[in-house]
Design an enzyme around this catalytic site. Structure first.
Site, PDB file in Angstrom:
ATOM      1  N   LYS A  67     -18.107 -27.300  23.906  1.00 15.17           N
ATOM      2  CA  LYS A  67     -18.920 -28.183  23.078  1.00 15.17           C
ATOM      3  C   LYS A  67     -18.085 -28.743  21.936  1.00 15.17           C
ATOM      4  O   LYS A  67     -17.690 -28.028  21.019  1.00 15.17           O
ATOM      5  CB  LYS A  67     -20.146 -27.427  22.541  1.00 15.17           C
ATOM      6  CG  LYS A  67     -21.133 -27.038  23.627  1.00 15.17           C
ATOM      7  CD  LYS A  67     -21.607 -28.264  24.404  1.00 15.17           C
ATOM      8  CE  LYS A  67     -22.522 -27.902  25.560  1.00 15.17           C
ATOM      9  NZ  LYS A  67     -22.951 -29.086  26.317  1.00 15.17           N
ATOM     10  N   LYS A  79     -29.347 -33.038  35.633  1.00 14.43           N
ATOM     11  CA  LYS A  79     -30.333 -32.124  35.051  1.00 14.43           C
ATOM     12  C   LYS A  79     -31.688 -32.389  35.693  1.00 14.43           C
ATOM     13  O   LYS A  79     -32.230 -33.493  35.605  1.00 14.43           O
ATOM     14  CB  LYS A  79     -30.405 -32.296  33.538  1.00 14.43           C
ATOM     15  CG  LYS A  79     -29.182 -31.770  32.798  1.00 14.43           C
ATOM     16  CD  LYS A  79     -29.352 -31.899  31.292  1.00 14.43           C
ATOM     17  CE  LYS A  79     -28.306 -31.105  30.547  1.00 14.43           C
ATOM     18  NZ  LYS A  79     -26.969 -31.703  30.612  1.00 14.43           N
TER      19      LYS A  79
END
Length: 367
Positions: free
Chosen positions: A165, A265
């Site tokens: 991240k 997703k």
């Protein structure tokens, strides 16, 4: 078979690591999860969950999931849940958009269809294309040394793919990428995921600075046009995630040669029905996928495993086991990580049983 009731529960999901931090300093410590049941007159119930990554990641939030369910669920009473295409048409006619609210209803119908036919969901989605599924681990944003230490810890648990991240200060992000790549063997995969956190000039600076490293660049900027600008400036392989919100954007991205991999997703696109369509287009177009969801626990991990296991291995870049990130077990029978991989249950439907002691009393019910 007819739907007789729809119920929803609100569940809080604390994190094993305590906090999850991603681009622009955004973080979560406890996730607001919605678990859904569709009950039928045949004595079969299907289950699913929808857990947005807070209110500031995608155009979705937990209260919106439950508000959307309240709009859509009454229209499904009396319908045949095995007709998943028909169910999706009804949902789209009763509520525009809001895929995160429709996704658990769609997934629960697939769970019912599997139980009614005696087949695991992966068999309905195309058959078992691989024995088990490679997982990735998301590494929360911290200092370069702390992130490198976390990667080393998860390597010991069997992970070989890491999603770092970034999306913060460019100088810090360059240091993060370098520190983690330094501790990884050559055969381990590193993805630098900015989660739309960089402006164009920041992204240009980062990709130039890490050009000699073996690293994937994921969703550097907010818009597709910005991402295309960065894609043209780097030879690093490119992943798109937030931009891919449906078949229409996928088709445009394919026509623009916008990426090498997508992040698919399930809830972002409205459930397994739409995810399967996108998956099949990607396979036909030669585009591998990270198969996952914004967040969740046992039930969505099961859905991820079934979709991933029905996808050819060469097109499954990695999948995610969200149930290993949270402390609350919402169901039994869900896949469990083993040496950095997981396997869908070889049982009818999703193969899970909700933990009603954890769920408590429903917060919504329609019959």
């Amino acid at each position: 078979m007819r739907i007789t009731a729809v119920r929803a529960w609100r569940v809080e999901l604390p994190l094993v690591e305590g906090r999850y931090t991603w681009s622009d300093g955004r973080y979560m410590e406890v996730f607001d999860d919605t678990v859904v049941e569709i009950e039928t007159d045949a004595g079969i119930s299907g289950y699913a969950e929808s857990c947005p990554l807070g209110p500031a990641y995608l155009p979705a939030h937990a209260l919106g999931v439950r508000a959307g369910l309240a709009e859509v669920a009454p229209h499904l009473i009396g319908r045949d849940p095995r007709d998943v295409a028909g169910i999706n048409r009804i949902m789209d006619a009763s509520l525009l958009g809001h895929p995160h609210a429709k996704a658990p209803l769609d997934i629960a119908c697939w769970d019912i269809l599997g139980q009614a036919t005696g087949l695991p969901v992966y068999a309905l989605l195309g058959g078992r294309a691989q024995e088990d599924v490679k997982l990735y681990r998301a590494i929360s944003q911290q200092s370069p040394d702390e992130m490198a230490d976390n990667v080393a810890r998860y390597r010991a648990e069997g992970y070989r793919v890491f999603q770092l991240k970034v999306g913060g200060d460019p100088g810090d992000d360059i240091a993060r990428i370098r520190a983690v790549r330094r501790v990884l063997p050559d055969d381990h995969v590193l993805v630098a995921d900015a989660n739309t956190g960089w402006t164009r000039h920041e992204a240009a600076r980062v990709v130039s600075a890490v050009e000699e490293l073996d690293v994937y660049i994921e969703q550097p900027c907010t818009t597709l046009d910005e991402c295309l600008s960065i894609r043209r400036r780097t030879s690093r392989p490119f992943v798109l995630d937030e931009t891919i919100d449906g078949l229409d954007t996928l088709l445009r991205c394919l026509s623009e040669d916008a990426m090498d991999v997508i992040n698919l997703k399930i809830s972002k696109v409205g459930g397994l029905t739409n995810a399967r369509l996108i998956r099949d287009v990607c396979v036909a177009s030669g585009i591998p996928m990270i198969i996952e969801d914004p967040w969740g626990s046992d039930i969505i991990t099961a859905a991820i495993a079934h979709l991933a296991q029905s996808t050819p291995e060469e097109f499954t870049f990695a999948a995610n086991d969200w149930n290993s990130y949270v402390t609350v077990p919402t169901a039994s029978g869900a896949p469990r990580r083993k040496s950095g991989r997981m396997k869908a249950a070889n049982r009818p439907g999703l193969g899970i049983e909700p933990n009603f002691d954890v769920l408590g009393d429903p917060v919504l019910e329609f019959s």
